[in-house]
Write a protein that holds these residues in place. Structure first.
Motif, short mmCIF file in Angstrom:
data_model
loop_
_atom_site.label_atom_id
_atom_site.label_comp_id
_atom_site.label_asym_id
_atom_site.label_seq_id
_atom_site.Cartn_x
_atom_site.Cartn_y
_atom_site.Cartn_z
N GLU A 147 1.28 -1.12 0.13
CA GLU A 147 -0.33 0.05 0.25
C GLU A 147 0.66 1.56 0.18
N GLU A 148 2.14 1.56 0.72
CA GLU A 148 3.01 2.50 1.02
C GLU A 148 3.19 2.85 -0.74
N GLN A 165 2.61 1.69 -3.32
CA GLN A 165 1.51 2.10 -4.39
C GLN A 165 1.48 3.71 -4.22
N LYS A 166 1.32 4.27 -2.73
CA LYS A 166 1.14 5.77 -3.02
C LYS A 166 2.04 6.34 -3.57
N GLN A 167 4.09 5.42 -3.19
CA GLN A 167 4.81 5.99 -3.89
C GLN A 167 4.90 6.04 -5.33
N ILE A 168 4.50 4.91 -6.07
CA ILE A 168 4.71 4.99 -7.50
C ILE A 168 4.03 5.89 -7.98
N GLU A 169 1.88 6.21 -7.11
CA GLU A 169 1.51 6.89 -8.14
C GLU A 169 2.29 8.62 -7.99
N GLU A 170 2.74 9.26 -7.05
CA GLU A 170 3.12 10.18 -6.42
C GLU A 170 4.20 9.95 -7.64
N GLY A 171 5.07 9.13 -7.77
CA GLY A 171 6.58 9.26 -9.41
C GLY A 171 5.77 9.55 -10.24
N LEU A 172 4.62 9.01 -10.52
CA LEU A 172 3.70 8.63 -12.37
C LEU A 172 3.79 10.21 -11.79
N VAL A 173 3.42 11.25 -11.75
CA VAL A 173 3.37 12.57 -11.32
C VAL A 173 4.64 13.39 -11.41
N ASN A 174 5.21 13.39 -10.54
CA ASN A 174 6.57 13.89 -10.01
C ASN A 174 8.26 13.45 -10.60
N GLY A 175 8.08 12.02 -11.31
CA GLY A 175 9.36 11.83 -11.86
C GLY A 175 9.69 10.89 -10.37
N PRO A 176 10.70 9.82 -10.78
CA PRO A 176 11.04 8.81 -9.56
C PRO A 176 11.87 9.74 -8.54
N ASN A 177 12.18 9.52 -7.60
CA ASN A 177 13.25 10.40 -6.05
C ASN A 177 14.33 9.37 -6.45
N VAL A 178 15.14 10.56 -5.76
CA VAL A 178 16.53 10.19 -5.99
C VAL A 178 17.17 8.56 -5.94
N THR A 179 16.41 7.57 -4.34
CA THR A 179 16.70 6.34 -4.13
C THR A 179 16.13 5.92 -4.78
N ASP A 180 14.81 6.16 -6.05
CA ASP A 180 14.99 5.33 -6.85
C ASP A 180 16.16 4.56 -7.75
N GLY A 181 17.22 5.65 -7.82
CA GLY A 181 18.43 5.86 -9.02
C GLY A 181 18.14 6.31 -10.46
N ALA A 182 17.48 7.18 -9.85
CA ALA A 182 16.48 8.04 -11.26
C ALA A 182 15.73 6.64 -12.46
N LEU A 183 15.09 5.64 -11.69
CA LEU A 183 14.94 4.25 -12.75
C LEU A 183 13.18 4.90 -12.62
N ASN A 184 13.27 4.45 -14.12
CA ASN A 184 11.39 5.50 -14.66
C ASN A 184 10.10 4.41 -13.64
N VAL A 185 9.09 4.91 -13.66
CA VAL A 185 8.50 4.30 -12.54
C VAL A 185 7.51 3.35 -13.03
N ARG A 186 7.09 3.47 -14.56
CA ARG A 186 6.29 2.14 -14.45
C ARG A 186 6.59 0.71 -14.02
N PRO A 187 7.49 0.34 -14.64
CA PRO A 187 8.15 -0.82 -14.26
C PRO A 187 7.46 -1.54 -13.42
N LYS A 188 8.32 -0.44 -11.94
CA LYS A 188 6.90 -0.49 -10.53
C LYS A 188 6.16 -0.64 -10.72
N LYS A 189 5.46 -0.05 -11.18
CA LYS A 189 3.42 0.07 -10.96
C LYS A 189 3.23 -1.81 -11.54
N ALA A 190 3.86 -2.17 -12.69
CA ALA A 190 3.54 -3.26 -13.57
C ALA A 190 3.21 -4.15 -11.98
#
Length: 510
Positions: free
Chosen positions: A376-377, A379-404
């Motif tokens: 659940e956490e 999902q919330k972070q991923i949805e925010e990332g789709l709007v604002n882009g990945p945060n630095v701790t994601d290593g600039a990796l795109n968000v959609r693969p994590k949503k899948a």
């Protein structure tokens, strides 16, 4: 009287002798320069005293940094770490403490027509004392003499023990053309800022380097830097434009002919080799980074850490990244690579420790939340990332693969598969992040039990540079782990791991 009390007299004489010995020791220490050993140095950009272009002060600092760092006798903060002090109003000792160095070189530069006035001051950070200071008043054409003199004096005053090859590197002069040098400095200053905006920064740097080699066609270092910038354009900025690869190779060739002892030439080759343009030639790329490191012990650590973490050499990656962070503790790129190394090793406890240490104010990554079952956490972070882009701790990796992957973990495989076309649309070429997308697609199919599709995408990830050791224990792959196709794939990957370990790690992996 003292003479009637022998014990009192003995104690008195003891303290007198002890005080004399202490005074003598301190005097000898001062005269001999006996102080804690200086192991690290920051060379700050020289402050401009006029309203002109301040890149000159950075250029002098960059030249001194290059000369001293490539001797390998001292840890020198790179230009990228000190560049911000060009505009910040920070005193030298404060800057040195921020950079965690034992010594700092500060100074100023003033240009009037064809004349230069340069002042420098080398400070010991521990007690703030000046080890050496000097000033120069000469023609602009003598700027190379200044660089040589300052580098020599710093090495001498810090008592660096240099052999003949290190002395040669310290004295090395790359051009005698002031115009070419000035364009080169502007190129270095610009290219150093590429992480923030590659699309505009890299082309601007290329133009400066081109002007440098036009002014001095024999300026090998400028050719090498131009090759590196062209390679970055080819890999990250315009990967569908073949001219950048051609230009990078041409400049590499020219630089190599003019000066075969340049680390930057090998870094440019590394950039091309570990890309789709050269078919992700892992071993050749590693060899180029190692060669760059031999020529300049201060470079190549981040590149090696990056590639080692991707090919299953986790311990070697950690060693290289720790050294890279020791050289430049300000590097956001290296800090991010440390988290990626933890991620690729599936070490989520280590990841959390390093994230709290390196990025204490950043939120947890989607990868960590997914890996630890906090869906659940995540999902919330991923949805925010789709709007604002990945945060630095994601290593600039795109968000959609994590949503899948999130959909797949929740058992909604149809929604997960529906995202695959949009995931692939983010990678029209097999860019440096493509293999991560391929891995996430493989995980979706593995969780669904579609072995053939999962192995197909795992091979795609491996062929484009992603072969992490954690594949052996990846929980997302458990459902297909006993399938013959997967076992065959893992046997092939283990063959690669053993070859990499034998060549680069000094043994065979088990």
């Amino acid at each position: 009287p003292f003479s009637s009390h022998p014990i009192v007299l003995a104690v008195f004489l003891f303290f007198i002798v002890a005080a004399a010995l202490l005074f003598t020791w301190r005097l000898m220490s001062v005269r001999s320069g006996s102080q804690p050993e200086i192991k690290s140095l920051a060379v700050l950009p020289l402050k401009s005293l006029d309203a002109g272009d301040n890149s000159l002060g950075l250029g002098i600092a960059d030249a001194v940094i290059l000369r001293i760092s490539q001797t390998g006798a001292l840890t020198v903060r790179p230009t990228s770490a000190v560049r911000r002090y060009l505009t910040e109003d920070t005193d030298a000792l404060t800057a040195a403490k921020q950079l965690n160095t034992d010594a700092v070189l500060e100074g100023s530069v003033q240009r009037a027509n064809d004349r230069l006035r340069v002042s420098v001051n080398l400070l010991r950070v521990g007690d703030g004392t000046s080890v050496w200071s000097d000033h120069y008043d000469m023609k602009m054409t003598d700027i190379f003499t200044i660089q040589d003199t300052v580098a020599q004096q710093v090495a001498s005053r810090l008592r660096l023990k240099l052999d003949s090859s290190q002395q040669a590197r310290l004295k090395k002069q790359y051009t005698s053309n002031p115009t070419a040098y000035e364009f080169y400095v502007k190129g270095v200053y610009t290219f150093d800022q590429r992480v923030s905006a590659r699309q505009t920064i890299v082309p601007a740097a290329i133009e400066f380097f081109k002007k440098a080699v036009e002014a001095d066609p024999n300026f090998a270092l400028a050719h090498a830097q131009l090759a590196y910038a062209d390679a970055v354009m080819a890999v990250f900025v315009e990967p569908t434009e073949p001219k950048w690869v051609e230009q990078a190779k041409e400049e590499i060739h020219l630089a190599q002919i003019l000066d075969p002892e340049l680390a930057e030439t090998h870094l440019a080759r590394f950039q091309l080799l570990f890309s789709e343009h050269e078919g992700y030639q892992v071993e050749e790329a590693v060899r180029e980074a190692l060669m760059a490191q031999q020529l300049n012990p201060s470079v190549g650590h981040g590149e090696l850490g990056f590639i080692y973490s991707h090919i299953g050499l986790e311990d070697l990656a950690s060693t290289e990244l720790e050294r890279a962070l020791d050289i430049d503790p300000t590097s956001r790129f290296i800090k991010t690579e440390i988290l990626i190394n933890d991620q690729l090793g599936d070490r989520y406890d280590d990841w959390l420790r390093d994230q709290q240490k390196l990025f204490p104010n950043e939120p947890l990554s989607g990868w960590y939340l997914l890996r630890t079952g906090r869906l659940e956490e995540a999902q919330k972070q991923i949805e925010e990332g789709l709007v604002n882009g990945p945060n630095v701790t994601d290593g600039a990796l795109n968000v959609r693969p994590k949503k899948a992957l999130l959909f797949a973990l929740k058992g909604d495989f149809r929604s997960a598969e529906d995202l695959i076309p949009s995931i692939l649309s983010e990678h029209p070429t097999k860019d440096p992040l493509y293999h991560h997308a391929a891995y996430f697609i493989a995980c979706v199919y593995a969780l669904e039990g579609k072995t053939a599709e999962a192995v197909k995408w795992l091979r795609e990830a491996a062929d484009t540079g992603l072969q992490p050791r954690a594949l052996e224990r990846d929980i997302y792959l458990n459902r297909i782990r006993q399938a013959p196709e997967f076992i065959k794939f893992m046997d092939e990957i283990k063959t690669h791991w053993n070859r990499y370990q034998q060549e680069f790690g000094g043994g065979v992996a088990h």
